[in-house]
Structure formats: C-alpha cells, structure tokens
Design a protein around this motif. Structure first.
Motif, PDB file in Angstrom:
ATOM      1  N   ASP A   4      -6.761   9.038  -5.641  1.00 62.10           N
ATOM      2  CA  ASP A   4      -5.668   8.645  -4.943  1.00 62.10           C
ATOM      3  C   ASP A   4      -6.165   8.355  -3.662  1.00 62.10           C
ATOM      4  OD1 ASP A   4      -3.688   9.367  -6.586  1.00 62.10           O
ATOM      5  OD2 ASP A   4      -3.165  11.579  -5.927  1.00 62.10           O
ATOM      6  N   SER A   5      -7.419   8.499  -3.271  1.00 61.94           N
ATOM      7  CA  SER A   5      -8.029   8.427  -1.881  1.00 61.94           C
ATOM      8  C   SER A   5      -8.297   6.901  -1.954  1.00 61.94           C
ATOM      9  CB  SER A   5      -9.231   9.229  -1.628  1.00 61.94           C
ATOM     10  OG  SER A   5     -10.237   9.270  -2.281  1.00 61.94           O
ATOM     11  N   ASP A   6      -8.611   6.012  -3.135  1.00 64.04           N
ATOM     12  CA  ASP A   6      -8.922   5.002  -3.478  1.00 64.04           C
ATOM     13  C   ASP A   6      -7.683   3.873  -3.134  1.00 64.04           C
ATOM     14  OD1 ASP A   6     -11.493   5.630  -3.814  1.00 64.04           O
ATOM     15  OD2 ASP A   6     -11.308   5.587  -6.048  1.00 64.04           O
ATOM     16  N   LEU A   7      -6.660   4.254  -3.271  1.00 62.39           N
ATOM     17  CA  LEU A   7      -5.299   3.650  -3.192  1.00 62.39           C
ATOM     18  C   LEU A   7      -5.060   3.603  -1.782  1.00 62.39           C
ATOM     19  CD1 LEU A   7      -3.047   4.908  -6.026  1.00 62.39           C
ATOM     20  CD2 LEU A   7      -4.200   2.748  -5.834  1.00 62.39           C
ATOM     21  N   ARG A   8      -4.563   2.311  -1.236  1.00 59.09           N
ATOM     22  CA  ARG A   8      -4.362   2.097   0.010  1.00 59.09           C
ATOM     23  C   ARG A   8      -3.024   1.379   0.331  1.00 59.09           C
ATOM     24  NH1 ARG A   8     -10.218  -0.229   2.253  1.00 59.09           N
ATOM     25  NH2 ARG A   8     -11.353   1.817   1.858  1.00 59.09           N
ATOM     26  N   GLU A   9      -2.121   1.589   1.482  1.00 63.49           N
ATOM     27  CA  GLU A   9      -0.985   0.729   1.494  1.00 63.49           C
ATOM     28  C   GLU A   9      -1.351  -0.564   2.027  1.00 63.49           C
ATOM     29  OE1 GLU A   9       2.998   1.390   4.178  1.00 63.49           O
ATOM     30  OE2 GLU A   9       1.432   2.814   4.410  1.00 63.49           O
ATOM     31  N   VAL A  10      -0.547  -1.663   1.182  1.00 62.76           N
ATOM     32  CA  VAL A  10      -0.755  -2.930   1.530  1.00 62.76           C
ATOM     33  C   VAL A  10      -0.174  -3.149   2.859  1.00 62.76           C
ATOM     34  CG1 VAL A  10      -0.099  -5.185   0.989  1.00 62.76           C
ATOM     35  CG2 VAL A  10      -0.833  -3.511  -0.801  1.00 62.76           C
ATOM     36  N   ASN A  11      -1.054  -3.923   3.759  1.00 58.61           N
ATOM     37  CA  ASN A  11      -0.546  -4.530   5.146  1.00 58.61           C
ATOM     38  C   ASN A  11       0.334  -5.732   5.026  1.00 58.61           C
ATOM     39  OD1 ASN A  11      -0.305  -5.276   7.705  1.00 58.61           O
ATOM     40  ND2 ASN A  11      -2.237  -4.259   8.281  1.00 58.61           N
ATOM     41  N   PHE A  12       1.388  -5.914   4.658  1.00 60.23           N
ATOM     42  CA  PHE A  12       2.043  -7.125   4.427  1.00 60.23           C
ATOM     43  C   PHE A  12       2.348  -7.864   5.844  1.00 60.23           C
ATOM     44  CE2 PHE A  12       3.948  -4.521   0.844  1.00 60.23           C
ATOM     45  CZ  PHE A  12       3.522  -5.308  -0.239  1.00 60.23           C
ATOM     46  N   GLU A  13       2.485  -7.114   6.713  1.00 58.27           N
ATOM     47  CA  GLU A  13       2.397  -7.833   8.167  1.00 58.27           C
ATOM     48  C   GLU A  13       1.430  -8.601   8.583  1.00 58.27           C
ATOM     49  OE1 GLU A  13       3.016  -5.991  12.482  1.00 58.27           O
ATOM     50  OE2 GLU A  13       4.841  -5.275  11.164  1.00 58.27           O
ATOM     51  N   LYS A  14       0.219  -7.935   8.222  1.00 63.05           N
ATOM     52  CA  LYS A  14      -1.126  -8.822   8.645  1.00 63.05           C
ATOM     53  C   LYS A  14      -1.277  -9.930   7.532  1.00 63.05           C
ATOM     54  CE  LYS A  14      -5.925  -7.791   9.314  1.00 63.05           C
ATOM     55  NZ  LYS A  14      -7.084  -6.493   9.301  1.00 63.05           N
ATOM     56  N   TYR A  15      -1.233  -9.685   6.319  1.00 66.31           N
ATOM     57  CA  TYR A  15      -1.623 -10.586   5.460  1.00 66.31           C
ATOM     58  C   TYR A  15      -0.669 -11.827   5.035  1.00 66.31           C
ATOM     59  CZ  TYR A  15      -5.916  -8.059   5.024  1.00 66.31           C
ATOM     60  OH  TYR A  15      -7.100  -7.457   5.492  1.00 66.31           O
ATOM     61  N   CYS A  16       0.651 -11.388   5.020  1.00 63.20           N
ATOM     62  CA  CYS A  16       1.568 -12.396   4.529  1.00 63.20           C
ATOM     63  C   CYS A  16       1.736 -13.585   5.258  1.00 63.20           C
ATOM     64  CB  CYS A  16       2.985 -11.885   4.310  1.00 63.20           C
ATOM     65  SG  CYS A  16       3.084 -10.705   2.999  1.00 63.20           S
ATOM     66  N   ILE A  17       1.268 -13.658   6.639  1.00 64.84           N
ATOM     67  CA  ILE A  17       1.433 -14.758   7.592  1.00 64.84           C
ATOM     68  C   ILE A  17       0.378 -15.745   7.551  1.00 64.84           C
ATOM     69  CG2 ILE A  17       2.882 -13.540   9.138  1.00 64.84           C
ATOM     70  CD1 ILE A  17       0.480 -13.239  10.970  1.00 64.84           C
ATOM     71  N   ILE A  18      -0.931 -14.920   6.772  1.00 68.93           N
ATOM     72  CA  ILE A  18      -2.010 -15.642   6.645  1.00 68.93           C
ATOM     73  C   ILE A  18      -2.323 -16.314   5.353  1.00 68.93           C
ATOM     74  CG2 ILE A  18      -3.289 -15.162   8.854  1.00 68.93           C
ATOM     75  CD1 ILE A  18      -5.002 -13.149   7.356  1.00 68.93           C
ATOM     76  N   CYS A  19      -1.339 -15.975   4.325  1.00 68.45           N
ATOM     77  CA  CYS A  19      -1.400 -16.361   3.058  1.00 68.45           C
ATOM     78  C   CYS A  19      -1.061 -17.951   2.642  1.00 68.45           C
ATOM     79  CB  CYS A  19      -0.504 -15.190   2.257  1.00 68.45           C
ATOM     80  SG  CYS A  19      -0.682 -15.388   0.454  1.00 68.45           S
ATOM     81  N   LYS A  20      -1.458 -18.386   1.692  1.00 74.54           N
ATOM     82  CA  LYS A  20      -1.479 -19.675   1.199  1.00 74.54           C
ATOM     83  C   LYS A  20      -0.090 -19.845   0.684  1.00 74.54           C
ATOM     84  CE  LYS A  20      -3.326 -20.721  -3.213  1.00 74.54           C
ATOM     85  NZ  LYS A  20      -4.212 -21.495  -4.083  1.00 74.54           N
ATOM     86  N   HIS A  21       0.695 -18.580   0.207  1.00 78.69           N
ATOM     87  CA  HIS A  21       1.823 -18.411  -0.414  1.00 78.69           C
ATOM     88  C   HIS A  21       2.959 -18.216   0.462  1.00 78.69           C
ATOM     89  CE1 HIS A  21      -0.408 -19.023  -4.429  1.00 78.69           C
ATOM     90  NE2 HIS A  21      -1.120 -17.811  -4.021  1.00 78.69           N
ATOM     91  N   ALA A  22       2.687 -18.250   1.923  1.00 78.80           N
ATOM     92  CA  ALA A  22       3.581 -17.646   2.787  1.00 78.80           C
ATOM     93  C   ALA A  22       4.906 -18.239   2.850  1.00 78.80           C
ATOM     94  CB  ALA A  22       2.929 -17.980   4.127  1.00 78.80           C
ATOM     95  N   GLU A  23       4.922 -19.692   2.077  1.00 83.22           N
ATOM     96  CA  GLU A  23       6.332 -20.522   2.175  1.00 83.22           C
ATOM     97  C   GLU A  23       6.980 -20.169   0.729  1.00 83.22           C
ATOM     98  OE1 GLU A  23       7.271 -21.875   4.902  1.00 83.22           O
ATOM     99  OE2 GLU A  23       5.479 -21.352   5.767  1.00 83.22           O
ATOM    100  N   CYS A  24       6.378 -19.445   0.018  1.00 80.81           N
ATOM    101  CA  CYS A  24       7.128 -19.020  -1.172  1.00 80.81           C
ATOM    102  C   CYS A  24       8.257 -18.040  -0.956  1.00 80.81           C
ATOM    103  CB  CYS A  24       5.947 -18.469  -2.154  1.00 80.81           C
ATOM    104  SG  CYS A  24       6.927 -17.834  -3.753  1.00 80.81           S
TER     105      CYS A  24
END
Length: 53
Positions: A4-24
């Motif tokens: 369980d300690s290896d699972l992390r909450e995804v930080n969508f706010e940080k990564y979605c804006i710099i993702c190449k799929h942001a316009e999808c």
C-alpha cells in the motif's frame, strides 16, 4: 508484490497541463484511462502521461 505504501495519489493538477494529451476530451482515451486510475505505483504521474515536446 505491491505494498500500500507504494501506491501514490495521482497529481492530475500538476501533470495534466503539461501532458501532450491535454487537448484530448476527458471521456476519450488516453485521458479516460488516466482519470479512471487515481492511484499509481511508485509515482504521482497519471498512467498515460507523456510530456509535451
């Protein structure tokens, strides 16, 4: 074995804006798959995240 300690909450706010799929649209892949997986193993990056070039 995933601990369980290896699972992390995804930080969508940080990564979605710099993702190449942001316009999808959120209801289409790869965004849908990312949003459907709010936890990731050993990283806070979304599962289908790819950096914009």
């Amino acid at each position: 074995m995933v601990v369980d300690s290896d699972l992390r909450e995804v930080n969508f706010e940080k990564y979605c804006i710099i993702c190449k799929h942001a316009e999808c649209p959120e209801h289409e892949d790869p965004c849908f798959e990312c949003l459907d997986n709010p936890l990731n193993y050993c990283t806070e990056k979304p599962v289908k995240w790819e950096e914009k070039k």
